[in-house]
Design an enzyme around this catalytic site. Sequence first.
Site, PDB file in Angstrom:
ATOM      1  N   ASP A  40     -32.755 -13.866   6.763  1.00  0.00           N
ATOM      2  CA  ASP A  40     -31.908 -14.595   5.805  1.00  0.00           C
ATOM      3  C   ASP A  40     -30.858 -13.673   5.182  1.00  0.00           C
ATOM      4  O   ASP A  40     -31.065 -12.470   5.066  1.00  0.00           O
ATOM      5  CB  ASP A  40     -32.821 -15.201   4.716  1.00  0.00           C
ATOM      6  CG  ASP A  40     -32.124 -16.306   3.935  1.00  0.00           C
ATOM      7  OD1 ASP A  40     -31.054 -16.781   4.368  1.00  0.00           O
ATOM      8  OD2 ASP A  40     -32.655 -16.683   2.874  1.00  0.00           O
ATOM      9  N   ASN A  86     -31.440 -26.624   9.059  1.00  0.00           N
ATOM     10  CA  ASN A  86     -30.154 -25.951   9.223  1.00  0.00           C
ATOM     11  C   ASN A  86     -29.072 -26.855   9.834  1.00  0.00           C
ATOM     12  O   ASN A  86     -27.882 -26.540   9.783  1.00  0.00           O
ATOM     13  CB  ASN A  86     -30.288 -24.657  10.045  1.00  0.00           C
ATOM     14  CG  ASN A  86     -30.944 -23.520   9.280  1.00  0.00           C
ATOM     15  OD1 ASN A  86     -31.658 -22.700   9.853  1.00  0.00           O
ATOM     16  ND2 ASN A  86     -30.711 -23.455   7.973  1.00  0.00           N
ATOM     17  N   ARG A 135     -25.864 -27.902   7.824  1.00  0.00           N
ATOM     18  CA  ARG A 135     -24.694 -27.026   7.619  1.00  0.00           C
ATOM     19  C   ARG A 135     -23.465 -27.573   8.344  1.00  0.00           C
ATOM     20  O   ARG A 135     -23.597 -28.397   9.247  1.00  0.00           O
ATOM     21  CB  ARG A 135     -25.031 -25.626   8.104  1.00  0.00           C
ATOM     22  CG  ARG A 135     -26.182 -25.029   7.317  1.00  0.00           C
ATOM     23  CD  ARG A 135     -26.439 -23.613   7.717  1.00  0.00           C
ATOM     24  NE  ARG A 135     -27.539 -23.075   6.928  1.00  0.00           N
ATOM     25  CZ  ARG A 135     -27.790 -21.797   6.755  1.00  0.00           C
ATOM     26  NH1 ARG A 135     -27.006 -20.904   7.331  1.00  0.00           N
ATOM     27  NH2 ARG A 135     -28.803 -21.405   6.018  1.00  0.00           N
TER      28      ARG A 135
HETATM   29  C1  IPE Z   1     -34.429 -20.126   6.496  1.00  0.00           C
HETATM   30  O1  IPE Z   1     -33.282 -19.741   5.847  1.00  0.00           O
HETATM   31  C2  IPE Z   1     -34.134 -20.497   7.919  1.00  0.00           C
HETATM   32  C3  IPE Z   1     -33.825 -19.392   8.817  1.00  0.00           C
HETATM   33  C4  IPE Z   1     -33.809 -18.132   8.497  1.00  0.00           C
HETATM   34  C5  IPE Z   1     -33.543 -19.770  10.187  1.00  0.00           C
HETATM   35  P1  IPE Z   1     -32.397 -20.774   5.021  1.00  0.00           P
HETATM   36  O2  IPE Z   1     -31.260 -19.997   4.458  1.00  0.00           O
HETATM   37  O3  IPE Z   1     -32.046 -21.948   5.860  1.00  0.00           O
HETATM   38  O4  IPE Z   1     -33.394 -21.248   3.888  1.00  0.00           O
HETATM   39  P2  IPE Z   1     -33.125 -21.799   2.429  1.00  0.00           P
HETATM   40  O5  IPE Z   1     -32.160 -22.946   2.543  1.00  0.00           O
HETATM   41  O6  IPE Z   1     -32.557 -20.672   1.635  1.00  0.00           O
HETATM   42  O7  IPE Z   1     -34.466 -22.186   1.916  1.00  0.00           O
HETATM   43  C1  IPE Z   2     -29.719 -16.734   7.785  1.00  0.00           C
HETATM   44  O1  IPE Z   2     -28.653 -16.494   6.943  1.00  0.00           O
HETATM   45  C2  IPE Z   2     -29.316 -17.373   9.092  1.00  0.00           C
HETATM   46  C3  IPE Z   2     -29.798 -18.760   9.244  1.00  0.00           C
HETATM   47  C4  IPE Z   2     -30.405 -19.465   8.344  1.00  0.00           C
HETATM   48  C5  IPE Z   2     -29.548 -19.383  10.513  1.00  0.00           C
HETATM   49  P1  IPE Z   2     -27.997 -17.622   6.048  1.00  0.00           P
HETATM   50  O2  IPE Z   2     -26.910 -18.265   6.830  1.00  0.00           O
HETATM   51  O3  IPE Z   2     -29.007 -18.548   5.502  1.00  0.00           O
HETATM   52  O4  IPE Z   2     -27.363 -16.737   4.889  1.00  0.00           O
HETATM   53  P2  IPE Z   2     -27.308 -17.068   3.336  1.00  0.00           P
HETATM   54  O5  IPE Z   2     -28.693 -17.393   2.908  1.00  0.00           O
HETATM   55  O6  IPE Z   2     -26.388 -18.221   3.174  1.00  0.00           O
HETATM   56  O7  IPE Z   2     -26.804 -15.808   2.724  1.00  0.00           O
HETATM   57 MG    MG Z   3     -30.118 -18.537   3.816  1.00  0.00          MG
END
Ligand code: IPE
Ligand code: IPE
Ligand code: MG
Length: 264
Positions: free
Chosen positions: A39, A87, A90
């Site tokens: 993350d 996800n 998004r």
């Molecule tokens: C968890 O991260 C999913 C992955 C790392 C693939 P997210 O960024 O999607 O989780 P939340 O929304 O902060 O809980």
């Molecule tokens: C993790 O990074 C990647 C996935 C969840 C696919 P994020 O895209 O969630 O990054 P933040 O949490 O917005 O910084």
């Molecule tokens: Mg994230």
Amino acid sequence: MFFMFDTLEGYIQPGTVEAELVQQVDFSRLPVHVAIIMDGNGRWARQRNLPRTEGHKAGSESVKEAVEAAARLGIKYLTLYAFSKENWKRPKDEVNTLWSLLKKYLAEESKVLLENDLKLKVIGERTGIPYLVRRELARVERLTRNNKRMTVILALNYGGRQEILRAIKKMIRRKSRTEEVDENLFSRYLDTAGLPDPDLLIRTSGEMRLSNFLLWQCAYTELWVTPVLWPDFRRRDLLQAIVDYQKRERRFGGLESAANNHRS
Ligand code: IPE
Ligand code: IPE
Ligand code: MG
């Protein structure tokens, strides 16, 4: 067989923080299964005034580092949470970038996986994953299916609750008898059938939640959260997580650690 990811020699430079951490690792008590919630890609990009997709690109380099470091250390199972069921919420551009980065990773790394005796496995719901990615995943899984050194498990289009529901549906379809349903039987219907539960769960970027990851399997997993954002995650962070993990006492609801039980 010759492995590119041979040992730690040449990989860990003497006199560095990494070398100091390696000294502290007890290689006879490594976590067998390490899972990572990768993350912080978006925040990493924002800090640099870059689009979020740049964060994901940088994050895929960290994936390569984590796989190599885990294999060299002797970890047997490494699970990476790469795309959750949620996800999809998004923006379309970002979702497309994530899948195309995965396709690129597989194309580039399949040889590395093969040559280093690493097996690829996917958990999550395959239907829903873009067709070309699915095809590439199937190719690499087939290519590496007999490999033994370490299994890299990619959680894709994955959600813990959805996985549990799919398992229940499968059990009902097979008409399992109520009396025979126990933890063991149920585990065999999950995507992770045959894999040990994670010993250590790492989450980067400081968030203290599971985000629907391996809900059943993490019942007694040790959690380790670091403020480091995923694109900055390096071998030293994995080493630090393992060192900290080994200082903990896993009681599994009992009074003594499993290690103490073994000794007495
Ligand atoms: C968890 O991260 C999913 C992955 C790392 C693939 P997210 O960024 O999607 O989780 P939340 O929304 O902060 O809980
Ligand atoms: C993790 O990074 C990647 C996935 C969840 C696919 P994020 O895209 O969630 O990054 P933040 O949490 O917005 O910084
Ligand atoms: Mg994230």
